[in-house]
Design a protein around this motif. Sequence first.
Motif, short mmCIF file in Angstrom:
data_model
loop_
_atom_site.label_atom_id
_atom_site.label_comp_id
_atom_site.label_asym_id
_atom_site.label_seq_id
_atom_site.Cartn_x
_atom_site.Cartn_y
_atom_site.Cartn_z
N ASP A 65 0.76 -1.32 0.06
CA ASP A 65 0.02 0.16 0.07
C ASP A 65 0.98 1.25 0.08
O ASP A 65 0.34 2.07 0.63
CB ASP A 65 -0.94 -0.08 1.31
CG ASP A 65 -1.97 0.99 1.08
OD1 ASP A 65 -2.42 1.34 -0.06
OD2 ASP A 65 -2.56 1.14 2.17
N ASN A 255 -2.32 5.39 -2.49
CA ASN A 255 -2.40 4.44 -1.63
C ASN A 255 -3.77 4.44 -0.91
O ASN A 255 -4.57 5.32 -1.35
CB ASN A 255 -1.49 4.58 -0.31
CG ASN A 255 -1.48 5.52 0.50
OD1 ASN A 255 -2.62 6.24 0.51
ND2 ASN A 255 -0.71 6.18 1.25
N SER A 256 -4.39 3.81 -0.23
CA SER A 256 -5.72 3.19 0.06
C SER A 256 -5.93 4.63 0.77
O SER A 256 -7.36 5.18 0.76
CB SER A 256 -5.87 2.10 0.85
OG SER A 256 -5.12 2.25 2.00
N THR A 257 -5.35 5.04 1.88
CA THR A 257 -5.68 6.41 2.62
C THR A 257 -5.88 7.55 1.72
O THR A 257 -7.01 8.28 1.87
CB THR A 257 -4.41 6.60 3.56
OG1 THR A 257 -3.86 5.57 4.16
CG2 THR A 257 -4.93 7.60 4.70
N GLU A 258 -5.16 7.54 0.70
CA GLU A 258 -5.51 8.93 -0.16
C GLU A 258 -6.59 8.71 -1.09
O GLU A 258 -7.40 9.56 -1.18
CB GLU A 258 -4.08 8.95 -1.13
CG GLU A 258 -3.15 9.53 -0.34
CD GLU A 258 -1.81 9.37 -1.08
OE1 GLU A 258 -0.72 10.02 -0.59
OE2 GLU A 258 -1.46 8.25 -1.66
C1 LIG Z 1 -0.53 7.10 2.56
O1 LIG Z 1 0.06 8.27 1.79
C2 LIG Z 1 0.01 9.34 2.90
C3 LIG Z 1 0.60 10.47 2.21
O2 LIG Z 1 1.84 10.32 1.33
C4 LIG Z 1 0.77 8.96 4.23
O3 LIG Z 1 0.77 10.07 5.00
C5 LIG Z 1 0.01 7.72 4.49
O4 LIG Z 1 0.51 7.27 5.89
C6 LIG Z 1 -0.17 6.58 3.50
N1 LIG Z 1 -1.05 5.65 4.13
C7 LIG Z 1 -0.66 4.32 4.20
C8 LIG Z 1 -1.45 3.20 4.59
O5 LIG Z 1 0.66 3.96 3.55
#
Ligand SMILES: *[C@@H]1O[C@H](CO)[C@@H](O)[C@H](O)[C@H]1NC(C)=O
Length: 335
Positions: A65, A255-258
């Motif tokens: 991810d 990634n999934s969060t974004e």
């Molecule tokens: C997804 O990307 C963001 C910003 O780049 C980061 O802050 C976050 O931790 C990432 N999330 C994962 C699940 O890796």
Amino acid sequence: MQAKVALITTALLLLTQYTSCARLKSSLKQIDSTKLDATINSISTKQQCLDSLSHIFYSETLNGDDPMSVFSAYVNDFCTKQPLEVPNAVKASTCFYSGYFILKYMISKRSNPDNIETLKIDFCSKYTDSLPKRTDFVKTLKVKANDEDFDNVCIDQLQTQSGLNYWFDPIDPMVSISQQEICDLHKKLFNSLQKKGVTSLAEYVSFSYLITLDLYLNANQQEDYESCINTKVVQDPENHCTAYIKDHLIFSLWNSTERVASCQDASRAVTQTCNGEMGCDGCAVELAHVYQGYQNFINDIYSQMFQKYESAIFTSLDSENKKQEEYRIGMPDKV
Ligand SMILES: *[C@@H]1O[C@H](CO)[C@@H](O)[C@H](O)[C@H]1NC(C)=O
């Protein structure tokens, strides 16, 4: 190719094992040594490429991810370090653009290691020839922005320079985009750059990449709009968006969060605009938000990477200058 490798390996073995054998030495002399060097170089470049890519694109990274770290490994650890025949300042955009596509294709094939291998082999046998093609295209047309034959030359380039449109560095990335559109777009772009007084090839190339990426995203947005079911969006914006975006390859850099964050933003907008009204164009609102957010994201990382790379190449120039200075200071004055 395999036969060639075997032949050269045999030749090298013989060379190291029997260098004292006079007859062999004299027969080896007949082999054109520059040709042999070139072949060995190209085979070892390809092998190094395959090795490097194997450390970047593999099951864990492609199923993980953290797509940005895969992307950045390609751009920073591999691509910008390759001896590509493009000007220094062009490398960053060439690598950025090809990075987007290579990551997207690798992810699309991640369930099958054989397919990943095929992509790597194809990439590694073509990239040194193909990646400079866009720069050549821009260089040819840059001086023709106001010429009548711009279109002819442009179409001719698109049709004859096959490396211009490989999957990892496509100038015409969608079937729905015509060659004429690609040419019109570049003509407009070069015209306006000229009017602004921009002369650097690197900037022309970098804008050429940016507009093709833009065109690509827009074309995909249109396709997504065509297949979007409005009632589903209006009834339940967040769930619709989440399902839509989850494995969508266009958003490979997220990634999934974004993805979740982008859907929260989009579905809030749909709720505010439509408020459950079925006559409201929820699809348009949702897609506009998601794609706009992604474009902003790409522009941000593009300019960050560009600046980082530019400052790195200028640091290198700077340190050479300093070395020269020290050298000159160390020299006795010639009066
Ligand atoms: C997804 O990307 C963001 C910003 O780049 C980061 O802050 C976050 O931790 C990432 N999330 C994962 C699940 O890796």
